[in-house]
Motif scaffolding. Structure first.
Motif, PDB file in Angstrom:
ATOM      1  N   LEU A   9     -20.008  -0.861  21.398  1.00  0.00           N
ATOM      2  CA  LEU A   9     -19.665  -0.703  19.991  1.00  0.00           C
ATOM      3  C   LEU A   9     -20.123  -1.920  19.182  1.00  0.00           C
ATOM      4  CD1 LEU A   9     -18.221   1.281  18.084  1.00  0.00           C
ATOM      5  CD2 LEU A   9     -16.113  -0.003  18.480  1.00  0.00           C
ATOM      6  N   TYR A  10     -19.931  -3.104  19.721  1.00  0.00           N
ATOM      7  CA  TYR A  10     -20.344  -4.322  19.018  1.00  0.00           C
ATOM      8  C   TYR A  10     -21.869  -4.402  18.927  1.00  0.00           C
ATOM      9  CZ  TYR A  10     -15.508  -5.938  19.443  1.00  0.00           C
ATOM     10  OH  TYR A  10     -14.143  -6.060  19.343  1.00  0.00           O
ATOM     11  N   LEU A  11     -22.561  -3.905  19.960  1.00  0.00           N
ATOM     12  CA  LEU A  11     -24.017  -3.871  19.908  1.00  0.00           C
ATOM     13  C   LEU A  11     -24.486  -2.928  18.799  1.00  0.00           C
ATOM     14  CD1 LEU A  11     -26.765  -4.666  21.067  1.00  0.00           C
ATOM     15  CD2 LEU A  11     -26.552  -2.771  22.696  1.00  0.00           C
ATOM     16  N   THR A  12     -23.781  -1.817  18.636  1.00  0.00           N
ATOM     17  CA  THR A  12     -24.100  -0.881  17.558  1.00  0.00           C
ATOM     18  C   THR A  12     -23.945  -1.544  16.196  1.00  0.00           C
ATOM     19  OG1 THR A  12     -23.395   1.021  18.884  1.00  0.00           O
ATOM     20  CG2 THR A  12     -23.449   1.309  16.494  1.00  0.00           C
ATOM     21  N   VAL A  13     -22.830  -2.267  16.036  1.00  0.00           N
ATOM     22  CA  VAL A  13     -22.577  -2.964  14.768  1.00  0.00           C
ATOM     23  C   VAL A  13     -23.642  -4.030  14.518  1.00  0.00           C
ATOM     24  CG1 VAL A  13     -20.963  -4.506  13.594  1.00  0.00           C
ATOM     25  CG2 VAL A  13     -20.102  -2.500  14.822  1.00  0.00           C
ATOM     26  N   PHE A  14     -24.044  -4.723  15.577  1.00  0.00           N
ATOM     27  CA  PHE A  14     -25.076  -5.754  15.468  1.00  0.00           C
ATOM     28  C   PHE A  14     -26.393  -5.156  14.971  1.00  0.00           C
ATOM     29  CE2 PHE A  14     -28.552  -8.179  17.457  1.00  0.00           C
ATOM     30  CZ  PHE A  14     -28.295  -9.449  16.946  1.00  0.00           C
ATOM     31  N   GLY A 179     -36.164   3.466  11.815  1.00  0.00           N
ATOM     32  CA  GLY A 179     -35.591   4.799  11.941  1.00  0.00           C
ATOM     33  C   GLY A 179     -35.596   5.292  13.378  1.00  0.00           C
ATOM     34  N   VAL A 180     -36.666   5.011  14.095  1.00  0.00           N
ATOM     35  CA  VAL A 180     -36.758   5.409  15.503  1.00  0.00           C
ATOM     36  C   VAL A 180     -35.674   4.717  16.326  1.00  0.00           C
ATOM     37  CG1 VAL A 180     -38.182   5.269  17.586  1.00  0.00           C
ATOM     38  CG2 VAL A 180     -39.215   5.978  15.413  1.00  0.00           C
ATOM     39  N   VAL A 181     -35.494   3.416  16.109  1.00  0.00           N
ATOM     40  CA  VAL A 181     -34.464   2.664  16.841  1.00  0.00           C
ATOM     41  C   VAL A 181     -33.083   3.253  16.573  1.00  0.00           C
ATOM     42  CG1 VAL A 181     -33.300   0.434  17.021  1.00  0.00           C
ATOM     43  CG2 VAL A 181     -35.796   0.534  16.941  1.00  0.00           C
ATOM     44  N   LEU A 182     -32.823   3.599  15.320  1.00  0.00           N
ATOM     45  CA  LEU A 182     -31.513   4.151  14.971  1.00  0.00           C
ATOM     46  C   LEU A 182     -31.328   5.556  15.557  1.00  0.00           C
ATOM     47  CD1 LEU A 182     -31.260   2.912  11.286  1.00  0.00           C
ATOM     48  CD2 LEU A 182     -29.940   2.103  13.242  1.00  0.00           C
ATOM     49  N   GLY A 187     -28.584   8.795  19.658  1.00  0.00           N
ATOM     50  CA  GLY A 187     -28.600   9.601  20.871  1.00  0.00           C
ATOM     51  C   GLY A 187     -27.769   8.997  21.980  1.00  0.00           C
ATOM     52  N   ILE A 188     -27.810   7.666  22.100  1.00  0.00           N
ATOM     53  CA  ILE A 188     -26.997   6.990  23.119  1.00  0.00           C
ATOM     54  C   ILE A 188     -25.519   7.102  22.785  1.00  0.00           C
ATOM     55  CG2 ILE A 188     -26.447   4.742  24.116  1.00  0.00           C
ATOM     56  CD1 ILE A 188     -29.396   3.987  23.723  1.00  0.00           C
ATOM     57  N   THR A 189     -25.203   6.962  21.478  1.00  0.00           N
ATOM     58  CA  THR A 189     -23.803   6.969  21.044  1.00  0.00           C
ATOM     59  C   THR A 189     -23.121   8.301  21.328  1.00  0.00           C
ATOM     60  OG1 THR A 189     -24.327   5.379  19.294  1.00  0.00           O
ATOM     61  CG2 THR A 189     -22.269   6.605  19.064  1.00  0.00           C
ATOM     62  N   ILE A 190     -23.858   9.407  21.187  1.00  0.00           N
ATOM     63  CA  ILE A 190     -23.235  10.719  21.355  1.00  0.00           C
ATOM     64  C   ILE A 190     -22.698  10.920  22.785  1.00  0.00           C
ATOM     65  CG2 ILE A 190     -25.332  11.969  21.993  1.00  0.00           C
ATOM     66  CD1 ILE A 190     -24.318  14.299  20.324  1.00  0.00           C
ATOM     67  N   PHE A 191     -23.306  10.288  23.754  1.00  0.00           N
ATOM     68  CA  PHE A 191     -22.850  10.434  25.136  1.00  0.00           C
ATOM     69  C   PHE A 191     -21.535   9.704  25.389  1.00  0.00           C
ATOM     70  CE2 PHE A 191     -27.395  11.353  25.609  1.00  0.00           C
ATOM     71  CZ  PHE A 191     -27.326  12.544  26.311  1.00  0.00           C
ATOM     72  N   TYR A 192     -21.169   8.784  24.498  1.00  0.00           N
ATOM     73  CA  TYR A 192     -19.916   8.050  24.655  1.00  0.00           C
ATOM     74  C   TYR A 192     -18.804   8.612  23.773  1.00  0.00           C
ATOM     75  CZ  TYR A 192     -22.521   4.512  27.220  1.00  0.00           C
ATOM     76  OH  TYR A 192     -23.288   3.853  28.150  1.00  0.00           O
ATOM     77  N   GLU A 193     -19.158   9.553  22.899  1.00  0.00           N
ATOM     78  CA  GLU A 193     -18.148  10.153  22.044  1.00  0.00           C
ATOM     79  C   GLU A 193     -17.465  11.298  22.788  1.00  0.00           C
ATOM     80  OE1 GLU A 193     -19.811   9.330  17.576  1.00  0.00           O
ATOM     81  OE2 GLU A 193     -20.458  11.146  18.583  1.00  0.00           O
ATOM     82  N   ARG A 194     -16.169  11.277  22.831  1.00  0.00           N
ATOM     83  CA  ARG A 194     -15.412  12.267  23.603  1.00  0.00           C
ATOM     84  C   ARG A 194     -15.217  13.553  22.802  1.00  0.00           C
ATOM     85  NH1 ARG A 194     -13.659   7.271  24.824  1.00  0.00           N
ATOM     86  NH2 ARG A 194     -13.389   6.730  27.017  1.00  0.00           N
ATOM     87  N   GLU A 195     -14.986  14.641  23.532  1.00  0.00           N
ATOM     88  CA  GLU A 195     -14.659  15.940  22.950  1.00  0.00           C
ATOM     89  C   GLU A 195     -15.738  16.414  21.975  1.00  0.00           C
ATOM     90  OE1 GLU A 195     -10.810  15.822  21.219  1.00  0.00           O
ATOM     91  OE2 GLU A 195      -9.869  14.944  22.988  1.00  0.00           O
ATOM     92  N   LYS A 196     -16.969  16.408  22.418  1.00  0.00           N
ATOM     93  CA  LYS A 196     -18.089  16.838  21.583  1.00  0.00           C
ATOM     94  C   LYS A 196     -18.130  18.371  21.566  1.00  0.00           C
ATOM     95  CE  LYS A 196     -20.857  14.552  24.235  1.00  0.00           C
ATOM     96  NZ  LYS A 196     -19.909  13.763  25.026  1.00  0.00           N
ATOM     97  N   SER A 197     -18.042  18.974  20.391  1.00  0.00           N
ATOM     98  CA  SER A 197     -18.099  20.427  20.277  1.00  0.00           C
ATOM     99  C   SER A 197     -19.551  20.894  20.241  1.00  0.00           C
ATOM    100  CB  SER A 197     -17.395  20.892  18.992  1.00  0.00           C
ATOM    101  OG  SER A 197     -18.113  20.451  17.850  1.00  0.00           O
TER     102      SER A 197
END
Length: 516
Positions: A9-14, A179-182, A187-197
């Motif tokens: 999460l902190y890496l995302t904020v960075f 934009g590519v980096v983001l 894509g990486i973040t979605i795998f850590y988000e729980r209860e994905k519909s």
């Protein structure tokens, strides 16, 4: 929250902190070719950035408290999509805002182009604080850590962009790369988000596909055609280079036998295509300068090289060795490649205020030609700057300055401020107007330490004397203020000039040459 998840999460904020500063700094590079790189453009970008981030903080905080799921991956994907859209919408946005004055036009352009992605970027921090705070007692620590890491990312982003990326990569390529980096981060973040519909994943996939398509098409559409027809004129772009100090272009107008050297929204050099002769009227006084000097000129300094015509004339007609000082290496290269400029003295590349501190006089002639129709480097025309230049001048030497302004019968406040400031450093001053029949003009200031300029010298032919006397210009210095490093409001005093110059340039060259 697990330690590994907090680190992620902190890496995302960075990375988001890096993205904020890249978008803000690139904003001036994208708008500058149309509106210039003046204080107004910087103020517009900074204001829009702060406004958009504030909106993002509010929206992100509310969303974090109300939503049952974080949706952080969606927010980051939306940032990427907005960034990919910027190269596509820049032209229509600048054309629409062109009807407004410089200040409002620059602000609206920045608001439309950059606020959407900045709002989404602002949403990330409060959402990250909510995710990293397990209990109420941890909110303060989490908020401090998140904003601290985000700010550190902004610092790294600023340094990385300014010291490494800008000299090597084009603005739009940097945007698309960001934009590519983001997108990858999303894509990486979605795998850590729980209860994905399934609905959420489907919606996010649509954004992903759209963003990728727009990004790829945007990357292939960065470069424009070299031949342009605008406003009844046909132009050919011989060279386009993005430098640390803006876009440098060499443009031919064959119908007028004219070759132009332009930086962003300023013309800094003009020559005949067939013979390379100078076509800027104010430079016609240069061949007369050695004839006006009290003693022979052997060594000169030209600040603001442009296409190099002044240095060439002084060398070819009088054998004077001229050191040139140019802030933009792309300009110096274009002068050599397309205007046949051959240095006759030292070639100095860098900012004048820094470089002149390391020069050693004495120069018999110093020509100060950094003030064009676009943004003006006010810090080069303060009492302190002129004192530095005087220290490089021989006792019998001559200081020459070119300044663009409206004449207004000698009552123009910017013109008067320049004259009044020069008076603080040089006891003797004579002013010439380049084209007496026009109100908007180049004004050439000749200043000396020990004696007035004598227009009746025997070295001058009668035609030359008449030509100079016809161009003598009187300025009401009471209308001006003394410009200092502490207070030099030339950008404000020259607002009318900046608007007029820009509208004139657009009317001549058309928007196609000013918007990438």
């Amino acid at each position: 929250m697990l330690r590994s998840e907090k680190i992620r999460l902190y890496l995302t904020v960075f990375l988001v902190g890096i993205a904020v500063m890249i978008v803000e700094l690139l904003g001036t590079r994208i708008i500058a070719p149309f509106y210039g790189a003046s204080l107004y453009v910087w103020s517009a970008l900074i204001s829009v950035t702060m406004l958009a981030l504030a909106g993002g903080y509010f929206i992100g905080g509310y969303w974090a408290d109300q939503a049952k799921k974080s949706h952080l991956s969606l927010v980051i994907a939306c940032v990427a999509l907005c960034i990919f859209l910027i190269p596509w919408i820049t032209r229509p946005v600048l054309l629409v805002t062109d009807s407004f004055e410089l200040q409002l036009g620059a602000f609206l352009s920045a608001l439309i182009l950059f606020s959407p992605c900045l709002v989404f970027l602002g949403m990330v921090s409060p959402m990250a604080i909510r995710l990293s705070s397990l209990v109420l007692e941890e909110v303060g620590t989490s908020a401090g850590t998140v904003y601290g890491i985000s700010t550190l990312g902004s610092v790294i982003g600023t340094l990385f962009l300014g010291f490494y990326l800008f000299p090597r990569v084009g603005s739009y390529q940097i945007l698309i790369g960001l934009g590519v980096v983001l997108l990858i981060l999303s894509g990486i973040t979605i795998f850590y988000e729980r209860e994905k519909s399934k609905t959420y994943i489907f919606f996010l996939s649509i954004i992903f596909i759209t963003a990728v398509a727009i990004g790829i098409l945007g990357l292939t559409n960065v470069h424009r055609n070299s031949s342009i027809h605008s406003g009844g004129h046909s132009f050919k772009i011989l060279s386009t280079q993005e430098s640390l100090y803006g876009w440098v272009r060499v443009i031919d107008e064959p119908e007028k036998d004219l070759r132009l050297l332009a930086t962003d929204s300023s013309i800094i050099g003009a020559a005949s295509i067939h013979n390379g002769q100078n076509r800027l009227a104010y430079q016609n006084i240069v061949p007369l300068l050695p004839l006006l000097a009290k003693h022979a000129i052997k060594h000169a300094l030209l600040i603001g090289q442009g296409a190099g015509h002044m240095a060439t004339v002084l060398k070819s007609q009088y054998g004077i060795m001229v050191d040139t000082l140019e802030i933009n290496p792309a300009v110096a290269q274009a002068a050599t490649d397309y205007f046949d400029f051959m240095p006759t003295g030292k070639t100095i590349i860098g900012d004048a205020r820094y470089k002149i501190r390391h020069l050693k006089g004495a120069y018999d002639l110093i020509i100060h030609d950094c003030f064009t129709g676009g943004a003006e480097p006010e810090y080069l025309l303060t009492v302190e700057a002129l004192n530095q230049l005087r220290s490089l001048l021989s006792e019998q030497g001559m200081f020459v300055l070119n300044f663009v302004a409206f004449a207004e019968g000698g009552k123009n406040s910017a013109l008067a401020s320049v004259a009044k400031t020069i008076d603080q450093v040089f006891p003797y001053q004579t002013v010439f107007i380049s084209e007496p029949s026009k109100d908007f003009n180049d004004f050439i200031f000749l200043a000396t330490i020990n004696n007035f300029i004598n227009l009746n010298k025997k070295s001058l032919h009668s035609i030359q004397k008449a030509w100079l006397k016809q161009r003598l210009f009187t300025i009401d210095k009471a209308k001006g203020i003394i410009l200092t490093d502490n207070f030099h409001p030339l950008a404000y005093l020259q607002t009318k000039k900046a608007n007029y110059y820009r509208s004139t340039l657009i009317g001549w060259l058309g928007t196609n040459l000013l918007i990438r």
